[in-house]
Design an enzyme around this catalytic site. Sequence first.
Site, PDB file in Angstrom:
ATOM      1  NE  ARG D  48      -2.541  -0.535   3.595  1.00 63.79           N
ATOM      2  CZ  ARG D  48      -2.610  -1.404   4.600  1.00 63.79           C
ATOM      3  NH1 ARG D  48      -3.174  -2.579   4.419  1.00 63.79           N
ATOM      4  NH2 ARG D  48      -2.131  -1.110   5.776  1.00 63.79           N
ATOM      5  N   GLY D  80      -5.351  -2.850   0.476  1.00 66.70           N
ATOM      6  CA  GLY D  80      -4.437  -3.926   0.079  1.00 66.70           C
ATOM      7  C   GLY D  80      -5.028  -5.315   0.200  1.00 66.70           C
ATOM      8  CE  LYS D 157      -5.443   3.756   4.877  1.00 69.08           C
ATOM      9  NZ  LYS D 157      -5.501   2.500   4.095  1.00 69.08           N
ATOM     10  CB  SER D 227      -9.190   1.121   5.638  1.00 65.95           C
ATOM     11  OG  SER D 227      -8.422   2.065   4.966  1.00 65.95           O
TER      12      SER D 227
END
Lengths: 365, 365, 365, 365
Positions: D48, D80, D157, D227
Amino acid sequence: MMDVGVYRLPMAGPDDVSELAKLIDNGTIRAEEVCAIIAQTEGDGYARGYAAMNFELMLSERLGMSREEVSARIPMLMIGLTGGLMSPHYTVFTRREVDAKPTGEKRLALGIKITRVLKPEEYGTAVQARLVAEAVREAMKEAGIERVEDVCCVEVKCPNLTAARLEDARSRGKKCCRTNFAEAGSKSKGASALGVALGLGEVQDADVTDEAVCSNWALYSNVASTSAGNEQVACKVIVMGNSVNSVSKFKIGNGVMQDTLDIEGAREAFRKAGLRCEHDLPEEERQRIATMFINAGADAMGSIRGRRTTMKSDYLVGYQGIFAKAVINAIVGSLVGDTMILASAGYEHQGPLGANLVACIARAE
Amino acid sequence: MMDVGVYRLPMAGPDDVSELAKLIDNGTIRAEEVCAIIAQTEGDGYARGYAAMNFELMLSERLGMSREEVSARIPMLMIGLTGGLMSPHYTVFTRREVDAKPTGEKRLALGIKITRVLKPEEYGTAVQARLVAEAVREAMKEAGIERVEDVCCVEVKCPNLTAARLEDARSRGKKCCRTNFAEAGSKSKGASALGVALGLGEVQDADVTDEAVCSNWALYSNVASTSAGNEQVACKVIVMGNSVNSVSKFKIGNGVMQDTLDIEGAREAFRKAGLRCEHDLPEEERQRIATMFINAGADAMGSIRGRRTTMKSDYLVGYQGIFAKAVINAIVGSLVGDTMILASAGYEHQGPLGANLVACIARAE
Amino acid sequence: MMDVGVYRLPMAGPDDVSELAKLIDNGTIRAEEVCAIIAQTEGDGYARGYAAMNFELMLSERLGMSREEVSARIPMLMIGLTGGLMSPHYTVFTRREVDAKPTGEKRLALGIKITRVLKPEEYGTAVQARLVAEAVREAMKEAGIERVEDVCCVEVKCPNLTAARLEDARSRGKKCCRTNFAEAGSKSKGASALGVALGLGEVQDADVTDEAVCSNWALYSNVASTSAGNEQVACKVIVMGNSVNSVSKFKIGNGVMQDTLDIEGAREAFRKAGLRCEHDLPEEERQRIATMFINAGADAMGSIRGRRTTMKSDYLVGYQGIFAKAVINAIVGSLVGDTMILASAGYEHQGPLGANLVACIARAE
Amino acid sequence: MMDVGVYRLPMAGPDDVSELAKLIDNGTIRAEEVCAIIAQTEGDGYARGYAAMNFELMLSERLGMSREEVSARIPMLMIGLTGGLMSPHYTVFTRREVDAKPTGEKRLALGIKITRVLKPEEYGTAVQARLVAEAVREAMKEAGIERVEDVCCVEVKCPNLTAARLEDARSRGKKCCRTNFAEAGSKSKGASALGVALGLGEVQDADVTDEAVCSNWALYSNVASTSAGNEQVACKVIVMGNSVNSVSKFKIGNGVMQDTLDIEGAREAFRKAGLRCEHDLPEEERQRIATMFINAGADAMGSIRGRRTTMKSDYLVGYQGIFAKAVINAIVGSLVGDTMILASAGYEHQGPLGANLVACIARAE
């Protein structure tokens, strides 16, 4: 005279090249003198490229050249996939000409050569082996190493077959040694190792044939460690040994562990590197170790000293190489009290089947 | 007087109990005297049950009793998941009363106790610890071991929390220590290890609380190795030590490797087992080793001697225990020239964090 | 007339055969009529043997015969390694002769044949293919299936090469098709699938040569699903189709999904099994499904409909087969609202490369 | 008016950003207008960072700014770990102000906000949730989306706890929500998802407490996909929805699959995105799909529709997330005939437990 420096540095991740940057920025290392980097990276195969990219980027700023120029100038061997007690790190080699008197003894010397670009159909063949053999001989010369007995470690990074390369060969009506990429990669590593053996006179020229590659296991080198990468187009060869033409503060020694439990093979490397080692390695001798490289071979065997292992069984299939590296790193690590030891997996003509090749670089007294 | 026999036998797979069958059938071992089996099985968790089923079936035929009776009579500790150089095998213990004179020295003695059935809400609590402690004391007594210093290894197999058991507790209005099964299993192992420590006086009674389990790492046993299984409903305790009341041909010794590279801890075990071992273990002394058990702890730590490892990183997550076992098996294997050594993973109060507990059983001279 | 019963039963683990035991004990199934068991087991390869052992043991008690006799009498195909939404279960087939009138339509019929024991050097060769072809024809006959178009699914369990078998061949001066066990196993499955194709006239006799096995991918069967096991010494063949000689309550249908996204191929199977399915399968039609078998082929391809996948890349190497099974199970599962569907991986001549073969057994109206 | 462009591009590896470079270099995309990149990268977690580094480097050359400036300017969400039929790719969003008339219907609009830097002790707490909620509201405003019903997908994120951050908190006498990094990461994702739910009015303010995070599963957002990454220090929020203030050629729709087999939830997303979809999606409608994002939740459950899966069992432990992504990618892929669909794993308050959240961006007619 040649002077060779050795710096073993920790990395916090594949993207961490800060320790080398620090040594360059504080003047300990001159960026122009960096001649090779050999790293043990964590993570999967892509992390190797990630680490290399970070080295290239950092050095391109320090050297005032493009990433491509850095890549062409400094061979970077990234060995991926860690496990067990293995500790991610890298070893930086520096090299420079100095005006100095010989020390009277042989010291660490380094020669680096890159073969011509290979065609995909040449991967894994005797052609590759002979190109590597020639590069080994030239690198020895460059290093000023006069006798093959003084060569202790030859690291080779060679090309992998890829879909595009296979297609390229086919489009020209040529056949590659294998169409399965894993097998083709194994053959490329095998041909490189046979090339080292040929360059050092460990095998006869007549024995190095296409058929012998990854088939005649009686042929091997006791100092070769080879790995293949999709990003390579030629073979990059680093020859390490001892030479009277070097005034390096370091010496290198090597030994062959006939199987993974054979710790006498590791002690042989310590002794050849100039360390005092009757049984256990005393603390003060351990402190002299600058870096170590091991080529692991346990994954070639389904048993050890009559005991069956599960290296060849169906659980965790695909991880044998990591286990082979983890166990040899642990065993040798227990001898030196440190697991920041590079372990590379690869049994193809790199020592007899099941052997582990150990190289140790230590400060001379 | 007690006589204890020790037989370390290879297995070709989790279903292979042929070596023991052979020894029973040729009269070497009397089936009635088999008192415990500790196996290192390959494959995943189900292979443990598969191996146990094969042992039970084979022994039920030899003993003329049902599989259930065999299971209740003979504790079977199946330690699964092998890697690296680990060699699947099992150790069979036999025990019998003999009419013999004391040898004048302490010899291998074995005591086996099973606690009462635990309720799910008791798993991982001080209640479990105290039940294990009591079983340890009784097993010592049964073994005729008089001093806690003479206890070298205590293996405990304890219950795991399962969905059905969690539901059972809930239906009765009771709360389990954890709802996550992995964490609950860890707590069960931790409570068992604390129980061993308590039984042997390694910790104070007041310190053994629900809160201390898997939390106060200053509390631990230096001889406990515990594992949990879904098939267990009580804690099965095997105490091994040396006793003047035994005329066994074997002695047992133990040592603590403070970290995974601390080979002196393993040598301590060799010496306590009666082996001559200044530095390297001589070949003739290696031949005297009957079997070895190690409790591995490397997976509890993210570094060793200041070197970062990737035990805690995101690649190969879930396999740390196997790597911990593989590396300690390899290191101790390199000392004895043999990797048929049982390695069990588990850091919960089984030695200080990161330590490895080594037990060695050797033929007395 | 033949009557064939189909029972799809859940299992809580590889050792759980309780649902079948219950149906036998309560009289729903007569143990004597059990003619085949096809299971999807969780865990690794050893769990397959574990499950088979549990079936054998339970049935040996019900049938009053030894485990060996059960094993010889009832073919048990254990398909291991589950992932994603796959649900461990097994399908039990029963068969009996009944005095009944033909239904006037074709119903589920089953034929079972076992080839002679193969020599290791015959594995993966045209000899194996021809033995399987013969067994397929005989099994068709036994099943009373008159036309090859009425055969919908052929399951074959064939032998794997092992170290001992390789050695046996060598000792007699014979060469096996491969020395790498994984490749040899692939060839054994391929030869079996070619045998099915030959037996059903899907390929020409002249095309079935040693060289063609796992090489000429233009040859394949659209109904074969083959798997290999170390425990097999012969090829066990189960032919399923529809026959006027059967009065079973069930019908079978099959379809070919040309790639893993080709859901029309699955719908073809539903329709051939007698289900009404224009677009989505209505709830009442879903209820009629008795069991399903899929042969997955996604792992043969590195892309799908022009999109690159990572099936052939280096992360999670060795798990492609599980992923191939998990994704086809999920896709077909989404069509029927149920993931208790058996998925077996194997691309070797089992449909065109990348195809998935679907068989559906449903209650006739 | 806002104009939003959407480009879904394949990548040959984590280091391949050539397709975007090509579109910039040939004038299709103006580098200045690139506002977000969401990628599905193969390989492990390090890949990533490798991919992000390649994007940053390429864009820094095109934009004439440093990598750091690129990183601060353009949120890059790298998801990922691929498996099954998942196809590595990335979606590039462009945004610009244009002088145009409203289309009279709502079109794709995008808002991006970054919270302040969070302190480690705030990760996984209500503080984080409220910061995200505020960012969501601001991003909606920026996007010109007036009603929460028009928000179809919110990607967040957020930061992960690391050893250094834990130490930092400790040094200031602060406690982090967890000391186990995996659990702390889960809590960070959960707090972010609760924040989205709060920002969109899906949950009540009073319910968002520290205790609720990863505990009260009745609270969730139906559009959040979150994430966490070690490289993040703040929460980056991308809100996607439809707005009358946008003249984009695209529309977005979303749906909730209540479980992984619930294909009606995916069809709901197709329809909301303006696609005609009664049963199967016709080929011409499939062609209108620009890109898709799915948040997978199968790994939260040990069964589906009464069928036990092995998501929670001990084989392949650690890979459940990949399987959850692979199976939902396959199922939805079978509906659209394409597996170049981004799948992200994360069950923490992202839909009800076991649900999958589907967002589909399609060309308006």
